[in-house]
Design an enzyme around this catalytic site. Structure first.
Site, PDB file in Angstrom:
ATOM      1  N   GLU A 162      10.895 -15.486 -17.769  1.00 29.18           N
ATOM      2  CA  GLU A 162      10.021 -13.713 -18.154  1.00 29.18           C
ATOM      3  C   GLU A 162       9.651 -13.790 -19.051  1.00 29.18           C
ATOM      4  OE1 GLU A 162      10.567 -11.769 -15.940  1.00 29.18           O
ATOM      5  OE2 GLU A 162      10.215  -9.676 -16.902  1.00 29.18           O
ATOM      6  N   ASN A 165       0.866  -0.027   6.560  1.00 29.91           N
ATOM      7  CA  ASN A 165       1.413  -0.970   5.577  1.00 29.91           C
ATOM      8  C   ASN A 165       1.921  -2.235   6.225  1.00 29.91           C
ATOM      9  OD1 ASN A 165       0.563   0.832   4.039  1.00 29.91           O
ATOM     10  ND2 ASN A 165       2.798   1.624   2.949  1.00 29.91           N
ATOM     11  N   GLY A 166       1.494  -3.780   5.815  1.00 31.41           N
ATOM     12  CA  GLY A 166       1.934  -4.206   6.362  1.00 31.41           C
ATOM     13  C   GLY A 166       0.607  -4.890   7.044  1.00 31.41           C
ATOM     14  N   ARG A 203       1.681   1.223  -6.214  1.00 29.76           N
ATOM     15  CA  ARG A 203       1.753   0.255  -4.789  1.00 29.76           C
ATOM     16  C   ARG A 203       0.453  -0.468  -3.769  1.00 29.76           C
ATOM     17  NH1 ARG A 203       7.028   1.324  -2.761  1.00 29.76           N
ATOM     18  NH2 ARG A 203       6.591  -0.153  -1.369  1.00 29.76           N
ATOM     19  N   LYS A 257       3.468  -2.698  -6.831  1.00 24.27           N
ATOM     20  CA  LYS A 257       4.524  -2.740  -7.387  1.00 24.27           C
ATOM     21  C   LYS A 257       5.668  -3.599  -6.478  1.00 24.27           C
ATOM     22  CE  LYS A 257       8.149  -1.730  -9.660  1.00 24.27           C
ATOM     23  NZ  LYS A 257       8.189  -2.291 -10.900  1.00 24.27           N
ATOM     24  N   CYS A 298       0.752  -1.088   0.058  1.00 22.15           N
ATOM     25  CA  CYS A 298      -0.079   0.522   0.162  1.00 22.15           C
ATOM     26  C   CYS A 298       0.634   1.135   0.180  1.00 22.15           C
ATOM     27  CB  CYS A 298      -1.021  -0.071   1.044  1.00 22.15           C
ATOM     28  SG  CYS A 298      -1.656  -1.555   1.857  1.00 22.15           S
ATOM     29  N   GLU A 316       1.374 -11.779 -16.157  1.00 17.40           N
ATOM     30  CA  GLU A 316       1.006 -10.966 -15.574  1.00 17.40           C
ATOM     31  C   GLU A 316       0.018  -9.508 -15.925  1.00 17.40           C
ATOM     32  OE1 GLU A 316       4.308  -8.125 -12.973  1.00 17.40           O
ATOM     33  OE2 GLU A 316       4.956  -8.935 -14.179  1.00 17.40           O
TER      34      GLU A 316
HETATM   35  C1  AGP Z   1       8.092  -8.680 -11.606  1.00 15.33           C
HETATM   36  O1  AGP Z   1       6.950  -8.038 -13.293  1.00 15.33           O
HETATM   37  C2  AGP Z   1       6.836  -8.461 -10.771  1.00 15.33           C
HETATM   38  N1  AGP Z   1       6.378  -7.734 -10.510  1.00 15.33           N
HETATM   39  C3  AGP Z   1       7.458  -9.705  -9.607  1.00 15.33           C
HETATM   40  O2  AGP Z   1       7.952 -10.259 -10.135  1.00 15.33           O
HETATM   41  C4  AGP Z   1       8.603  -8.303  -9.230  1.00 15.33           C
HETATM   42  O3  AGP Z   1       9.999  -9.074 -10.184  1.00 15.33           O
HETATM   43  C5  AGP Z   1       8.752  -8.771  -7.604  1.00 15.33           C
HETATM   44  O4  AGP Z   1       7.901  -8.725  -6.539  1.00 15.33           O
HETATM   45  C6  AGP Z   1      10.057  -9.040  -7.149  1.00 15.33           C
HETATM   46  O5  AGP Z   1      10.195  -7.254  -6.729  1.00 15.33           O
HETATM   47  P1  AGP Z   1      11.986  -6.863  -6.747  1.00 15.33           P
HETATM   48  O6  AGP Z   1      12.162  -6.566  -7.744  1.00 15.33           O
HETATM   49  O7  AGP Z   1      10.885  -5.569  -5.806  1.00 15.33           O
HETATM   50  O8  AGP Z   1      11.733  -6.539  -5.088  1.00 15.33           O
END
Ligand code: AGP
Length: 608
Positions: A483, A100-101, A27, A603, A2, A490
């Site tokens: 990927e 958040n959390g 987020r 995110k 969040c 996604e």
């Molecule tokens: C990537 O497209 C994704 N949104 C997700 O897998 C992301 O890479 C993963 O949550 C890790 O995030 P970070 O690199 O901020 O640690």
């Protein structure tokens, strides 16, 4: 997952709160709310299910106050609704909290508070914080004392901002596992869970540590620990450009970030190639040759795309340095009581630097005496601070939920690490030079791929309606396939499965039909013939094939082909991945998806 914002100063807090929340919406975005300590006393709250724009429409012109907090939510406890949106108040409406959390002992605390008379108005874990802090504040202590006492009873993770109607000259914030950043202005202070909400107002920031709290007033701040010891924090300067937080004429952040890759790769490489010795220059903490020569294995830890980038990194390290290397999801590693070895180098990968699973994995390695390097994009983030040293990507802020430019820069950073390891072992100067010149050529080669965006949009429109897609690649191509499948599912919600091309005949070939097309990575390398044989097997079963290749396969083997410039074989995966980003983007657009904010995702995943 969040977003939190807060303001205290001479101005009206609401415009900053709403603008900051809009910037953090990537987020978390199922509901949003703001609270201000009104000039006439008391706390005013507006919160709605929906987007920040819905909140802005619901906030009346008279909603003013010079101290305020705000939140954009990604639901964990309770459905998205007005009642479950933050801020949450205690029954006397004295204390307002955004969080958040996850509070793990929320049920237990809720039962105790309810027995003492608290009436709960939401299903959230956060609401217990409001009641708990209010109960301590009612004893007549300062707000920071009430917050500290309340947090002493809480088990879980949090980033919080707390407003008190009776002490509107301050906001109290705390961090444990979920980021909180203070922004220092001219006789005004800002708070956010992410610097992207702050950079329009200040570049001077302080990142709180886990277990740290701060009292924030208009003229400054004081930081302290959970056991009330004062800490001394020096501000750092954010060097990311303000423009990075706008779409800059692109329809979506995602498309902008895909197109930024030539520049972000240049920044990742900037000053990191020593042509004389065909290696990165010797500098940076814990990157000197003697200790690195002792390393016998490399273990890479990250989540999602960071994990897949780590898989490409592991192959680069094995190929260039001949050191066994392996990438593992940090989210699994942290739960399996891993064996930590003194001669293994652990590398944590994270764009945000705040992913909780990756942070916990780093802490587990360090707790057992291991050494961790970070490959991180966000300067000053929790993972960057927790690691013993490492490489910043300098890819610039990544706003879209789907990682693209940070992914590419991570692989480039691994190429630098692999080159460094290789050159302190047995990689010859000639091979070093081969990699150095291939790295330098990457930005222009990426531009060549990006120039095909319109053609790839046409292909995406043709394939987007499929019931699912198979992505295949062999050895270096397999992480690219993983990927590529991740990106497609996604943001477009099209089911996608990645398989090693070699494994197709051991099972998934049964799935092949005209309704399940295959994206095949077909680099011009030592495995080309094997890959072409696999394409023949797919076509023999009426499968449709979209090849991503250096040379166009015969028409009978592929229905369509995207051509990619050739690099050195070790770096080919990096370029083969770029068209898959565009394919996913254009498929998502063709299907009318919310490209930058895909459903159910956020995110940075700062919860377990
Ligand atoms: C990537 O497209 C994704 N949104 C997700 O897998 C992301 O890479 C993963 O949550 C890790 O995030 P970070 O690199 O901020 O640690």
């Amino acid at each position: 997952m969040c977003g939190i914002v807060a303001y205290i100063g001479p101005k009206d807090a609401t415009p900053f709160l709403l603008e900051g929340l809009a910037r953090l919406e990537y987020r978390g975005y199922d509901s949003a709310g703001v609270a201000v300590a009104g000039r006439t006393g008391g706390i005013k709250v507006r919160k709605v299910k929906g987007r920040v724009a819905d909140l802005a429409a619901a906030v009346p012109a008279r909603f003013k106050g010079s101290t305020g907090i705000g939140h954009t939510r990604w639901a964990t406890h309770g459905v998205p609704s007005d009642a479950n949106a933050h801020p949450h108040l205690d029954n006397a409406e004295r204390i307002a909290v955004v969080h958040n959390g996850i509070i793990e002992n929320a049920d237990e605390l809720r039962a105790k508070l309810a027995a003492d008379g608290a009436v709960f108005r939401s299903e959230t874990d956060t609401e217990v914080l409001g009641h708990l802090i209010a109960a301590h504040a009612a004893e007549g202590v300062e707000l920071e004392e009430a917050v500290r006492a309340a947090l002493g009873k809480v088990v879980g993770t949090y980033g919080i901002a707390v407003l008190d109607a009776e002490q509107p000259d301050r906001i109290v914030v705390a961090r444990n596992g979920s980021p909180i950043v203070l922004g220092i202005g001219e006789k005004e202070m800002f708070v956010a869970s992410d610097v992207s909400a702050l950079v329009r107002y200040t570049r001077q920031v302080v990142h709180l540590e886990d277990g740290e709290l701060a009292t924030v007033r208009a003229d400054g701040f004081r930081t302290f620990t959970e056991d009330a010891r004062t800490t001394h924090r020096q501000p750092s300067t954010v060097d990311w450009e303000i423009d990075s937080y706008d779409t800059g004429g692109y329809e979506h952040f995602l498309l902008k970030e895909i197109h930024e890759q030539p520049g972000s790769v240049e920044r990742t490489l900037g000053g990191r190639l020593d042509e004389r010795f065909a290696t990165p220059p010797r500098r940076g903490r814990n990157q000197d040759a003697p200790p690195l020569r002792e390393i016998r294995r490399v273990k890479i830890l990250g989540c999602g795309s960071a994990y897949y980038a780590g898989e490409m990194g592991a192959q680069l390290i094995e190929e260039l340095a001949r050191i066994p290397a392996h990438s593992e999801p940090a989210s699994e590693f942290r739960y399996r009581n891993p064996v930590i070895e003194a001669d293994t180098l652990y590398i944590a990968v994270s764009q945000s630097g705040e992913t909780y699973d990756t942070l916990a994995a780093v802490q587990e390695v360090k707790r057992k005496g291991g050494r961790v390097l970070g490959v991180v994009n966000t300067v000053g983030s929790a993972i960057a601070r927790e690691c013993d040293g490492g490489i910043y990507l300098h890819a610039g802020p990544e706003i879209s939920v789907a990682s693209t430019k940070a992914f590419t820069s991570t692989v480039v950073a691994f190429a630098l690490i692999a080159l460094h390891f290789g050159r302190i072992h047995d990689l010859s100067p000639a091979d070093g030079r081969r990699i150095v010149s291939a790295l330098k050529a990457l930005p222009d080669q990426i531009r060549e791929v990006l120039a095909q965006s319109d053609a790839i949009a046409g292909l995406a429109a043709e394939y987007a309606g499929s019931e699912g897609m198979m992505f295949i690649g062999r050895v270096r191509g397999y992480p690219v396939a993983r990927e590529g499948a991740q990106k497609l599912k996604e943001i477009s919600y099209v089911h996608a499965e990645a398989y090693p091309a070699s494994e197709l005949k051991h099972g998934p070939l049964a799935l092949i039909s005209p309704e399940l097309p295959t994206v095949a990575l077909v680099p011009d390398d030592e495995l080309l013939d094997k890959n072409l044989t696999t394409l023949g097997e797919i076509k023999a079963r009426s499968g449709r094939v979209l090849a991503v290749a250096h040379r166009r396969p015969e028409a009978k083997l592929a229905d369509h082909c995207i051509l990619v410039p050739k690099s050195e074989p070790e770096l080919d995966p990096l370029l083969l991945n770029i068209p898959l980003q565009l394919l996913a983007y254009h498929a998502a657009v063709a299907l009318g998806r919310d490209v930058d904010k895909p459903r159910n995702l956020a995110k940075s995943v700062t919860v377990e």
